[in-house]
Scaffold this active site. Structure first.
Site, PDB file in Angstrom:
ATOM      1  N   ILE A  13       0.813  -1.220   0.000  1.00 64.06           N
ATOM      2  CA  ILE A  13       0.000   0.000   0.000  1.00 64.06           C
ATOM      3  C   ILE A  13       0.846   1.269   0.000  1.00 64.06           C
ATOM      4  O   ILE A  13       0.302   2.373   0.083  1.00 64.06           O
ATOM      5  CB  ILE A  13      -0.959   0.024   1.205  1.00 64.06           C
ATOM      6  CG1 ILE A  13      -0.176   0.066   2.526  1.00 64.06           C
ATOM      7  CG2 ILE A  13      -1.905  -1.149   1.175  1.00 64.06           C
ATOM      8  CD1 ILE A  13      -1.049   0.310   3.720  1.00 64.06           C
ATOM      9  N   GLY A  14       2.154   1.147  -0.066  1.00 64.74           N
ATOM     10  CA  GLY A  14       3.012   2.321  -0.052  1.00 64.74           C
ATOM     11  C   GLY A  14       3.620   2.626   1.296  1.00 64.74           C
ATOM     12  O   GLY A  14       4.169   3.705   1.517  1.00 64.74           O
ATOM     13  N   LYS A  32      14.015  -2.400   9.309  1.00 66.05           N
ATOM     14  CA  LYS A  32      12.939  -3.354   9.045  1.00 66.05           C
ATOM     15  C   LYS A  32      13.360  -4.677   9.662  1.00 66.05           C
ATOM     16  O   LYS A  32      14.276  -5.336   9.164  1.00 66.05           O
ATOM     17  CB  LYS A  32      12.672  -3.517   7.554  1.00 66.05           C
ATOM     18  CG  LYS A  32      11.553  -4.528   7.284  1.00 66.05           C
ATOM     19  CD  LYS A  32      10.818  -4.243   6.001  1.00 66.05           C
ATOM     20  CE  LYS A  32       9.598  -5.141   5.886  1.00 66.05           C
ATOM     21  NZ  LYS A  32       8.744  -4.779   4.758  1.00 66.05           N
ATOM     22  N   SER A  36      10.783 -10.424   4.075  1.00 66.16           N
ATOM     23  CA  SER A  36      10.361 -11.644   3.373  1.00 66.16           C
ATOM     24  C   SER A  36      10.356 -11.364   1.877  1.00 66.16           C
ATOM     25  O   SER A  36       9.571 -10.537   1.401  1.00 66.16           O
ATOM     26  CB  SER A  36       8.966 -12.072   3.824  1.00 66.16           C
ATOM     27  OG  SER A  36       8.967 -12.432   5.190  1.00 66.16           O
ATOM     28  N   GLU A  96       9.832  -0.297  10.477  1.00 58.50           N
ATOM     29  CA  GLU A  96       8.718  -0.683   9.597  1.00 58.50           C
ATOM     30  C   GLU A  96       8.337  -2.147   9.794  1.00 58.50           C
ATOM     31  O   GLU A  96       9.199  -3.033   9.755  1.00 58.50           O
ATOM     32  CB  GLU A  96       9.093  -0.449   8.138  1.00 58.50           C
ATOM     33  CG  GLU A  96       7.952  -0.774   7.188  1.00 58.50           C
ATOM     34  CD  GLU A  96       8.340  -0.663   5.719  1.00 58.50           C
ATOM     35  OE1 GLU A  96       7.504  -1.038   4.866  1.00 58.50           O
ATOM     36  OE2 GLU A  96       9.460  -0.208   5.423  1.00 58.50           O
ATOM     37  N   GLY A  99       3.477  -6.052   5.962  1.00 55.06           N
ATOM     38  CA  GLY A  99       2.055  -6.326   5.741  1.00 55.06           C
ATOM     39  C   GLY A  99       1.189  -5.610   6.759  1.00 55.06           C
ATOM     40  O   GLY A  99       1.442  -4.467   7.131  1.00 55.06           O
TER      41      GLY A  99
END
Length: 211
Positions: A13-14, A32, A36, A96, A99
């Site tokens: 989604i950005g 992060k 994955s 971050e 998902g």
């Protein structure tokens, strides 16, 4: 040490672009914890390229582009939450997730459980596309029930003022701005877009209040 967590209502989604923009604007270090999928440019590589800011290595780099628990299992690995602690050091860290909130890290723990442990100020990223009201309100409810401090919501996509207002009203959440889709993203474009679309003062406020 001050950390700002960036999460989203879904994948793709950005969220990484928002994280990159905030890393750049806040002069932060990016992390992060779990990546994955390694076939394409990773999120850490994207942020490093766009911002020139320091990045920390992922705790887990998993080849398969899937939920972290499935990617880890495919490699015979189990993600250990004790390795996923917020970074220590001077300055601001932008952290971050992957998902949405209910993405499993392993067979016992969701990302939401990890965020609940951290108790760090959290920004939710959401699309402006059809379906975003449901996804956004469910995500906000989950964050609040887990006692995760929510800074506000950043929308990504074409403007939809009625939808954005509906989410902020029902979700009792601060509208932090809306980032448009950018066909070509460079460091300069990202910086100017963030400066003109996001409420950086509101985003900085909880970070300045942290001990």
């Amino acid at each position: 040490m001050t950390s700002l967590v960036i999460t989203g209502t879904d994948t793709g989604i950005g969220k990484t672009v928002v994280a990159a923009g905030l890393t750049q604007a806040l002069g932060a270090t990016y992390w992060k914890p779990v990546q994955s999928g390694l076939e394409e440019e990773t999120d850490t590589e994207v942020v490093a390229r766009l911002t020139g800011q320091p990045v920390l290595p992922e705790a887990y780099r998993l080849t398969r582009p899937a939920s972290p628990h499935l990617s880890a299992e495919a490699e015979g690995v189990e993600i250990d939450p004790t390795r996923l602690v917020l970074p220590q050091g001077n300055g601001v860290f932008v952290v971050e997730g992957a998902g949405g909130l209910l993405v499993p890290l392993n067979r016992q723990m969701l990302y939401l459980d990890l965020f609940a442990r951290w108790r760090a100020p959290t920004v939710l990223c959401a699309r402006t596309a059809l379906g975003t009201i449901n996804h956004s309100l469910l995500s906000l409810r989950a964050l609040r029930e887990a006692r995760v401090p929510v800074v506000g919501i950043v929308f990504v996509g074409d403007p939809d003022p009625e939808v954005e207002a509906t989410i902020c009203n029902f979700g009792a959440v601060t509208h932090l701005g809306r980032m448009p889709f950018m066909e070509t993203i460079t460091s300069d474009v990202l910086a100017s877009t963030v400066a003109s679309t996001l409420d950086l003062d509101r985003i900085r406020q909880p970070l300045e209040q942290m001990p």
